[in-house]
Scaffold this motif. Sequence first.
Motif, PDB file in Angstrom:
ATOM      1  N   GLU A  41     -64.201 -24.375  94.179  1.00 27.46           N
ATOM      2  CA  GLU A  41     -63.789 -23.630  92.987  1.00 27.46           C
ATOM      3  C   GLU A  41     -64.972 -23.460  92.029  1.00 27.46           C
ATOM      4  N   LEU A  42     -65.785 -24.515  91.885  1.00 30.99           N
ATOM      5  CA  LEU A  42     -66.960 -24.445  91.025  1.00 30.99           C
ATOM      6  C   LEU A  42     -67.953 -23.406  91.541  1.00 30.99           C
ATOM      7  N   TYR A  43     -68.210 -23.390  92.861  1.00 27.42           N
ATOM      8  CA  TYR A  43     -69.114 -22.399  93.441  1.00 27.42           C
ATOM      9  C   TYR A  43     -68.557 -20.988  93.277  1.00 27.42           C
ATOM     10  N   ALA A  44     -67.263 -20.826  93.462  1.00 27.87           N
ATOM     11  CA  ALA A  44     -66.652 -19.503  93.285  1.00 27.87           C
ATOM     12  C   ALA A  44     -66.808 -19.034  91.836  1.00 27.87           C
ATOM     13  N   LEU A  45     -66.575 -19.933  90.884  1.00 29.40           N
ATOM     14  CA  LEU A  45     -66.746 -19.574  89.472  1.00 29.40           C
ATOM     15  C   LEU A  45     -68.209 -19.251  89.166  1.00 29.40           C
ATOM     16  N   ALA A  46     -69.128 -20.014  89.747  1.00 33.85           N
ATOM     17  CA  ALA A  46     -70.556 -19.747  89.527  1.00 33.85           C
ATOM     18  C   ALA A  46     -70.931 -18.378  90.097  1.00 33.85           C
ATOM     19  N   ASP A  47     -70.400 -18.037  91.292  1.00 34.71           N
ATOM     20  CA  ASP A  47     -70.678 -16.726  91.888  1.00 34.71           C
ATOM     21  C   ASP A  47     -70.139 -15.608  91.012  1.00 34.71           C
ATOM     22  N   ARG A  48     -68.902 -15.781  90.510  1.00 32.91           N
ATOM     23  CA  ARG A  48     -68.314 -14.755  89.637  1.00 32.91           C
ATOM     24  C   ARG A  48     -69.119 -14.626  88.350  1.00 32.91           C
ATOM     25  N   ALA A  49     -69.552 -15.764  87.811  1.00 29.20           N
ATOM     26  CA  ALA A  49     -70.355 -15.716  86.589  1.00 29.20           C
ATOM     27  C   ALA A  49     -71.687 -15.014  86.847  1.00 29.20           C
ATOM     28  N   GLU A  50     -72.304 -15.283  87.993  1.00 32.70           N
ATOM     29  CA  GLU A  50     -73.574 -14.637  88.339  1.00 32.70           C
ATOM     30  C   GLU A  50     -73.384 -13.138  88.518  1.00 32.70           C
ATOM     31  N   THR A  51     -72.281 -12.747  89.187  1.00 30.56           N
ATOM     32  CA  THR A  51     -71.990 -11.322  89.372  1.00 30.56           C
ATOM     33  C   THR A  51     -71.759 -10.650  88.018  1.00 30.56           C
ATOM     34  N   ALA A  52     -70.964 -11.308  87.168  1.00 32.72           N
ATOM     35  CA  ALA A  52     -70.695 -10.742  85.839  1.00 32.72           C
ATOM     36  C   ALA A  52     -71.984 -10.646  85.034  1.00 32.72           C
ATOM     37  N   THR A  53     -72.833 -11.652  85.153  1.00 28.81           N
ATOM     38  CA  THR A  53     -74.101 -11.636  84.424  1.00 28.81           C
ATOM     39  C   THR A  53     -74.983 -10.492  84.898  1.00 28.81           C
ATOM     40  N   SER A  54     -75.045 -10.279  86.211  1.00 26.19           N
ATOM     41  CA  SER A  54     -75.875  -9.188  86.725  1.00 26.19           C
ATOM     42  C   SER A  54     -75.297  -7.833  86.311  1.00 26.19           C
ATOM     43  N   GLU A  55     -73.954  -7.702  86.316  1.00 29.49           N
ATOM     44  CA  GLU A  55     -73.336  -6.448  85.878  1.00 29.49           C
ATOM     45  C   GLU A  55     -73.627  -6.202  84.408  1.00 29.49           C
ATOM     46  N   VAL A  56     -73.525  -7.242  83.597  1.00 30.85           N
ATOM     47  CA  VAL A  56     -73.830  -7.098  82.170  1.00 30.85           C
ATOM     48  C   VAL A  56     -75.300  -6.750  81.992  1.00 30.85           C
ATOM     49  N   GLY A  57     -76.165  -7.356  82.816  1.00 34.09           N
ATOM     50  CA  GLY A  57     -77.596  -7.041  82.742  1.00 34.09           C
ATOM     51  C   GLY A  57     -77.862  -5.578  83.055  1.00 34.09           C
ATOM     52  N   VAL A  58     -77.182  -5.051  84.073  1.00 38.19           N
ATOM     53  CA  VAL A  58     -77.355  -3.638  84.435  1.00 38.19           C
ATOM     54  C   VAL A  58     -76.855  -2.744  83.296  1.00 38.19           C
ATOM     55  N   LEU A  59     -75.682  -3.081  82.745  1.00 38.40           N
ATOM     56  CA  LEU A  59     -75.146  -2.294  81.632  1.00 38.40           C
ATOM     57  C   LEU A  59     -76.072  -2.358  80.425  1.00 38.40           C
ATOM     58  N   LEU A  60     -76.586  -3.545  80.153  1.00 32.77           N
ATOM     59  CA  LEU A  60     -77.492  -3.704  79.021  1.00 32.77           C
ATOM     60  C   LEU A  60     -78.781  -2.921  79.239  1.00 32.77           C
ATOM     61  N   ALA A  61     -79.311  -2.955  80.459  1.00 36.84           N
ATOM     62  CA  ALA A  61     -80.529  -2.194  80.757  1.00 36.84           C
ATOM     63  C   ALA A  61     -80.285  -0.698  80.569  1.00 36.84           C
ATOM     64  N   GLY A  62     -79.130  -0.217  81.034  1.00 33.37           N
ATOM     65  CA  GLY A  62     -78.791   1.199  80.841  1.00 33.37           C
ATOM     66  C   GLY A  62     -78.663   1.549  79.374  1.00 33.37           C
ATOM     67  N   ALA A  63     -78.030   0.659  78.612  1.00 31.25           N
ATOM     68  CA  ALA A  63     -77.871   0.903  77.176  1.00 31.25           C
ATOM     69  C   ALA A  63     -79.221   0.906  76.472  1.00 31.25           C
ATOM     70  N   VAL A  64     -80.114   0.015  76.880  1.00 32.48           N
ATOM     71  CA  VAL A  64     -81.450  -0.038  76.277  1.00 32.48           C
ATOM     72  C   VAL A  64     -82.221   1.239  76.604  1.00 32.48           C
ATOM     73  N   GLU A  65     -82.101   1.736  77.841  1.00 31.68           N
ATOM     74  CA  GLU A  65     -82.777   2.987  78.211  1.00 31.68           C
ATOM     75  C   GLU A  65     -82.234   4.158  77.386  1.00 31.68           C
ATOM     76  N   GLU A  66     -80.902   4.221  77.248  1.00 37.64           N
ATOM     77  CA  GLU A  66     -80.303   5.294  76.452  1.00 37.64           C
ATOM     78  C   GLU A  66     -80.748   5.195  74.996  1.00 37.64           C
ATOM     79  N   LEU A  67     -80.788   3.971  74.469  1.00 39.72           N
ATOM     80  CA  LEU A  67     -81.231   3.776  73.091  1.00 39.72           C
ATOM     81  C   LEU A  67     -82.677   4.214  72.927  1.00 39.72           C
ATOM     82  N   SER A  68     -83.515   3.868  73.885  1.00 38.67           N
ATOM     83  CA  SER A  68     -84.921   4.254  73.825  1.00 38.67           C
ATOM     84  C   SER A  68     -85.062   5.773  73.851  1.00 38.67           C
ATOM     85  N   ALA A  69     -84.310   6.413  74.751  1.00 36.20           N
ATOM     86  CA  ALA A  69     -84.358   7.882  74.832  1.00 36.20           C
ATOM     87  C   ALA A  69     -83.867   8.504  73.527  1.00 36.20           C
TER      88      ALA A  69
END
Length: 174
Positions: A41-69
């Motif tokens: 259960e701990l590994y599953a939660l860690a995997d979900r947290a890592e996936t969510a973190t990477s998704e948030v990172g991608v969204l944040l990177a896109g938002a930063v690019e849009e803000l820069s533009a």
Amino acid sequence: MIRIVIAGRLARLEQEAGQARNRAREVRAQADAAYGSHLRELYALADRAETATSEVGVLLAGAVEELSAAQQELLRKDIEIRRLREELRRGPVEGDTLTVLMHYGEPHTVYASREDAYADKATHGVPANAKWVPVRERPPAAFKLCLEAFIYDAASNGFRRAYMPAPKPVGEAA
């Protein structure tokens, strides 16, 4: 005090010790199963947290690019506004030009440059590959759409045509 242990009592003690060892093995197996379940259960939660973190990172990177533009576009517009304010403040200077789109001889649209007029011709139904033909001696009213260049004349404090038709002699006497 001395205690005498008889064989029957010794057999019972060995039997109880065996039962206690069996019970300890069962409890240990249950504890191992619970521990394994918690780890999965701990590994599953860690995997979900890592996936969510990477998704948030991608969204944040896109938002930063849009803000820069958006910031770059805002900076370009700010520079253009400053340039236009400076141009407005200084007023027209001898030699400044305007291009006017004429519709059957009547002014339709005023452009800052001929290039702006060429870029905007598709909005008036003119094909992108169409070439503008110089009006020359023919009157602008003879054309559905034509471009006329005007140059600022400081002496008259206004714009005059860049191309002036040759004056015709009055009564054909000259």
